[in-house]
Design an enzyme around this catalytic site. Structure first.
Site, mmCIF file in Angstrom:
data_model
loop_
_atom_site.group_PDB
_atom_site.id
_atom_site.type_symbol
_atom_site.label_atom_id
_atom_site.label_comp_id
_atom_site.label_asym_id
_atom_site.label_seq_id
_atom_site.Cartn_x
_atom_site.Cartn_y
_atom_site.Cartn_z
ATOM 1 N N GLY A 1 0.801 -1.220 0.000
ATOM 2 C CA GLY A 1 0.000 0.000 0.000
ATOM 3 C C GLY A 1 0.836 1.273 0.000
ATOM 4 C CG HIS A 2 -1.252 5.051 0.205
ATOM 5 N ND1 HIS A 2 -2.170 6.038 -0.077
ATOM 6 C CD2 HIS A 2 -1.715 4.437 1.316
ATOM 7 C CE1 HIS A 2 -3.118 6.013 0.825
ATOM 8 N NE2 HIS A 2 -2.874 5.063 1.675
#
Lengths: 345, 345, 345
Positions: free
Chosen positions: B235-236
């Site tokens: 994920g970011h």
């Protein structure tokens, strides 16, 4: 670049401090004098002391004693989202079909839409006003792309399927591949033709390498405003409600209905032919095997533990039936002992 | 084709037996007289009796009584990896841009790099010396591909993102798609622009259809030497440490830090905003919901059991609180009985 | 469009009622007078009362008192699959290589095969009779595509790999990427060249964004007739048996053998170097960490529960060892009390 007063004019809020110019949004501790930043959690208020930002977005409750210039707003996180969109707009649409794209003669592409090099738009497809079909994206026969939608590179919209206005398909997303339908024929599987479509409503965002299968007979539906992260699987005939949000790695088997505004944590797995009530929250890594009729928060994953400790527990886990029987037996025996004790007195 | 003495000259080790020529590496039981094979597990030493290989790689401890020609080395598995690379080199780079590729006029492609048919290299992108952009791969605006990197077909490097030297992106890998960022606005979600990049260090390998999102404000980082298998989601804002390795189907939610040299088993799921200590080992199919500060081996999955047996246990699993209360009650009652018994004596 | 008598001639069964024309298959409640529908579950027999279909497929046992025209057959679901294939045939193959495809001069493409725009067929590849390589699909060096196979857009068959006759690769499927092989060298990983192939038998269907890695030394094998859904990972050196079926999001680590006709539920995770007996059924979301020698139904997931209830249970779950020790202690104490009681009498 925008003046803070321009932001306030567009987005509301109350500016306290100098009307500086900002060029970007940033995190609290990465802020520079040209940055707009935000405070959503009062725990981090101490970071404001050394904050070099031009301006901080915060709630009235957090504004006391704050000396940094700030804008007071009810929802700093949403304000930040909107300010970021103003300060960092998406790249402008370059209207036209790139010579290195392949567009079938019978496809209809809006004059102000963009089709990038290496993109494919098949026969009978329709590309709406201002839509962007980025390089190497694929639009199948008679598929429809709504106005203002953006298909990132290597995203794939299969024949007859529809994405609504302003939909975003991230790279590698596959909309409308065949559902998993097989009939057993004595000694082998036979494929069941998948004749429905996948229909994606307006303002839906679909993550990288996510797959949403077409329906078997009816359509698979994702309603307006849903948010679907990366590497998610949505099986054939599913119906995903409006504004439902699901984090990455979720799997939803066929013919399940996810209610409006449900929130599903990463890697949750939801069985087929289930009905999940509107507004249900399912925690990450949870397995849902039955319908959920009452909205609420549902969980089930076993949190990680040191392996030697977990290994011991796992043994007992497989013997719960036995343990339970022992407890029952003990209850009977103790009851008998207690009864006798009482009699003796 | 190489002589064994040439191998020893390049890779070390001690040759015992004839200096034959080898053309390939093979498994122990698939070995032919032109093959170099290896023994890593003494359990399989009995296979050496009938082994037809030109040479076997093994440890000194396993060399006793071995009649097949062999090379003694401390780490036969690593020796095999290196010998395989020498005997089976990657296809040579075919310098130049294929006429069926699309490369923007402002992109900078090293003279000795290869860009295959159907590949797209966007404006301002930089392709380093000896890098290979295979057919249908995508390099976004201002993205950078390090020297000697290889992007396999249909891999995707989004705008502004960077992959280091000798990085390998397998087919369908997506680096730098938008992170999952949404703010709730009364009755709908609004997208939070994802303004950071994904930065991949040197010597990283990223598997097929894996997705590594760009950061929201800061960058997502994968440090040098990490090994990331297929169908993984990062994920970011995550930070993956140097030489961390993770097997397929792992999901890591946003803003989590995975320490250097961590090893994560397949299908493990790791929550967001966590910190996993350097050198931690997480077993397959484990859900990690809290930070791990002490390196060690962590697990948690429930091993499969026959369904009828598991179904019984699962019932008790959901009644553990009740069972536990019964045990507490029994403890009190038995303590009372024992106390009375003692008194009576 | 077909007459029901034509269907019966081709597929068998016994027609009761008018020999109408049908143009499509449909669900029971979506049926119109031009539709063929089917009843597989007697629970839905009440829907037949208002059914407007031209004809219903059903079993003899369900045919009593049915007034709608119907065809009696032993297996209505299979009959429906076959009738659907007749009424909704796959689009005809458009023989020839599209000018916007890239086909290497040394590739061999059958005269009646189709290669779409943006597809890539590399040197030495072989495309069989009647095969369809859709737009943006990739066929690597010396790879082979069997007769009648269909590679959907953005599917990827890597160098030297083989798919058999009538195989279907859905969008984004990657066959033959490198397996995950790394040797630790003191302070970094070194890649182990992946020298085997991925070999897919006849009549196999592989879902969107699924990845099947090539072998390290030997080949990865998927046998005839297997059914593999979306977003599945099959590691290097695996052997998948004939007619095995697995639902989406399954992960299978390297060197595992899945027996013939196994059925694996969605998101099940199967460890490496295991052997799963022919005909085994593994339920969704189950973690398999040991070989299964006896066919049967195996499970293990914890069903979702309301979070407050689950949170309490999860605490006890991590203390099962302690609880079990308490029960043992109680058993000893109660046994002593009972023994004394008996003595006293």
């Amino acid at each position: 670049m925008m003046r803070l007063s321009q932001l306030v004019e567009k987005l509301g809020g109350e500016l306290h401090g100098a009307d500086a110019e900002v060029t970007r949004v940033s995190s609290l501790d990465g802020a520079t004098p040209d940055a707009l930043t935000f405070l959503t959690n009062p725990r981090f208020k101490n970071l404001l002391v050394d904050c070099k930002a031009a301006c901080v977005l915060l709630k009235a409750a957090d504004a006391q004693d704050v000396t940094v210039p700030h804008i007071v707003t009810d929802n700093p996180y949403l304000y930040y989202a909107r300010a970021a969109a103003l300060l960092h707009p998406a790249p402008a649409v370059r209207a036209g079909i790139h010579p290195a794209a392949y567009v079938d003669a019978t496809a209809v592409v809006a004059a102000d839409a963009e089709v990038g090099p290496g993109a494919t738009v098949c026969a009978g497809a329709v590309i709406g006003a201002g839509a962007v079909i980025m390089p190497q994206a694929y639009v199948g026969e008679r598929a429809q792309v709504g106005a203002g939608a953006r298909m990132y590179p290597q995203s794939c919209l299969m024949a007859e399927c529809i994405i609504g206005e302003r939909v975003i398909l991230h790279p590698g997303a596959v909309i409308g591949a065949d559902g998993f339908g097989n009939a057993w024929a004595d000694d082998h599987w036979e494929k069941i033709p998948q004749l429905g479509r996948a229909i994606i409503g307006d303002d839906v965002e679909i993550g990288a390498n996510t797959t949403i299968d077409r329906g078997a007979l009816e359509d698979t539906i994702v309603a307006n405003g849903a948010r679907i992260d990366n590497l998610i699987m949505i099986g054939h005939n599913c119906q995903i409600g409006e504004h439902a949000a699901m984090a990455s790695c979720v799997g939803i088997a066929g013919s399940t209905r996810i209610g409006a505004r449900c929130q599903i944590g990463g890697a949750a797995m939801i069985g087929g032919h289930l009905d999940i009530a509107d507004g249900t929250i399912i925690l990450a890594a949870t397995a849902v095997t039955k319908s959920i009729r009452e909205p609420g928060v549902y969980g089930g994953p076993i949190p990680a533990a040191p392996q030697d400790q977990w290994a011991k527990n796992a043994v007992h886990l497989r013997r719960l039936e036995v343990t339970n029987n022992k407890v029952k037996q003990l209850e009977k025996q103790v009851a008998a002992l207690l009864a006798r004790d009482t009699q003796e007195e």
